[in-house]
Design a protein around this motif. Structure first.
Motif, mmCIF file in Angstrom:
data_model
loop_
_atom_site.group_PDB
_atom_site.id
_atom_site.type_symbol
_atom_site.label_atom_id
_atom_site.label_comp_id
_atom_site.label_asym_id
_atom_site.label_seq_id
_atom_site.Cartn_x
_atom_site.Cartn_y
_atom_site.Cartn_z
ATOM 1 N N UNK A 14 -7.684 60.854 -5.380
ATOM 2 C CA UNK A 14 -7.752 61.747 -6.566
ATOM 3 C C UNK A 14 -6.355 61.953 -7.216
ATOM 4 N N UNK A 15 -6.556 61.736 -8.704
ATOM 5 C CA UNK A 15 -5.220 62.063 -9.289
ATOM 6 C C UNK A 15 -4.197 60.874 -9.556
ATOM 7 N N UNK A 16 -4.763 59.958 -8.892
ATOM 8 C CA UNK A 16 -3.903 58.509 -8.922
ATOM 9 C C UNK A 16 -4.368 57.680 -10.075
ATOM 10 N N UNK A 81 -8.066 48.587 -19.134
ATOM 11 C CA UNK A 81 -8.410 49.774 -18.874
ATOM 12 C C UNK A 81 -7.561 50.725 -17.890
ATOM 13 N N UNK A 82 -6.593 51.365 -18.621
ATOM 14 C CA UNK A 82 -5.717 52.208 -17.942
ATOM 15 C C UNK A 82 -6.415 53.555 -17.493
ATOM 16 N N UNK A 83 -6.323 53.613 -16.205
ATOM 17 C CA UNK A 83 -7.268 55.033 -15.628
ATOM 18 C C UNK A 83 -6.067 55.793 -15.092
ATOM 19 N N UNK A 84 -6.003 57.106 -15.618
ATOM 20 C CA UNK A 84 -4.900 58.004 -15.031
ATOM 21 C C UNK A 84 -5.717 59.365 -14.358
ATOM 22 N N UNK A 89 -15.710 61.363 -9.042
ATOM 23 C CA UNK A 89 -16.827 61.028 -9.793
ATOM 24 C C UNK A 89 -16.440 59.894 -10.749
ATOM 25 N N UNK A 90 -15.164 59.122 -10.723
ATOM 26 C CA UNK A 90 -14.998 58.089 -11.350
ATOM 27 C C UNK A 90 -15.287 56.737 -10.617
ATOM 28 N N UNK A 123 -14.232 50.696 -8.162
ATOM 29 C CA UNK A 123 -13.298 51.424 -7.878
ATOM 30 C C UNK A 123 -13.751 52.693 -7.078
ATOM 31 N N UNK A 124 -12.966 52.955 -6.141
ATOM 32 C CA UNK A 124 -13.300 54.192 -5.295
ATOM 33 C C UNK A 124 -12.275 55.276 -5.368
ATOM 34 N N UNK A 125 -12.599 56.343 -5.558
ATOM 35 C CA UNK A 125 -11.581 57.627 -5.737
ATOM 36 C C UNK A 125 -11.847 58.534 -4.716
ATOM 37 N N UNK A 126 -10.986 58.730 -3.749
ATOM 38 C CA UNK A 126 -11.187 59.554 -2.580
ATOM 39 C C UNK A 126 -10.725 60.970 -2.908
ATOM 40 N N UNK A 127 -11.267 62.113 -2.337
ATOM 41 C CA UNK A 127 -11.070 63.372 -2.690
ATOM 42 C C UNK A 127 -9.783 63.925 -1.633
#
Length: 127
Positions: A14-16, A81-84, A89-90, A123-127
């Protein structure tokens, strides 16, 4: 028939940030609005962002506005798609797609308005 191939997905905290790419082959997509959609487990596919055929206009869903940026390079027949500031939840499979209509001068947000799709990138975003 155009073929679309997404890449750039992965696991991030998260935040990446991640940058997704969508490469088109078979024909040019420069005449079509391009969109990014995503589908999380157990949920319907949802619109994320779109860029006009001229690259002059973009539209981002409220859920990603200010964090994601769509762009395209017609010379390379590609969209990005630049994702910051990514959030858990993304997490989803992200798909790129072409509008069904050439030179449309307004955006469509329903997946049925897009005709060609890639296979998706996770895309997997870990908390």
């Amino acid at each position: 028939q155009v073929q679309l191939v997404e890449s750039g997905g992965g696991l991030v905290q998260a935040g990446g940030s991640l940058r997704l790419s969508c490469a088109a082959s078979g024909r040019t997509v420069s005449s079509y609005t391009m969109g990014w959609f995503r589908q999380a487990p157990g949920k319907e596919r949802e619109f994320v962002a779109a860029v006009s055929w001229s690259a002059g206009n973009t539209y981002h869903a409220d859920s990603v506005k200010g964090r994601f940026t769509i762009s395209r390079d017609n010379a390379k027949n590609a969209v990005y798609l630049q994702m910051n500031s990514l959030k858990p939840e993304d997490t989803a499979v992200y798909y790129c797609a072409t509008d069904r209509v050439k030179y449309r001068d307004y955006f469509k947000f329903d997946e049925t308005d897009y005709g060609s799709w890639g296979q998706g990138t996770q895309v997997t975003v870990s908390s």
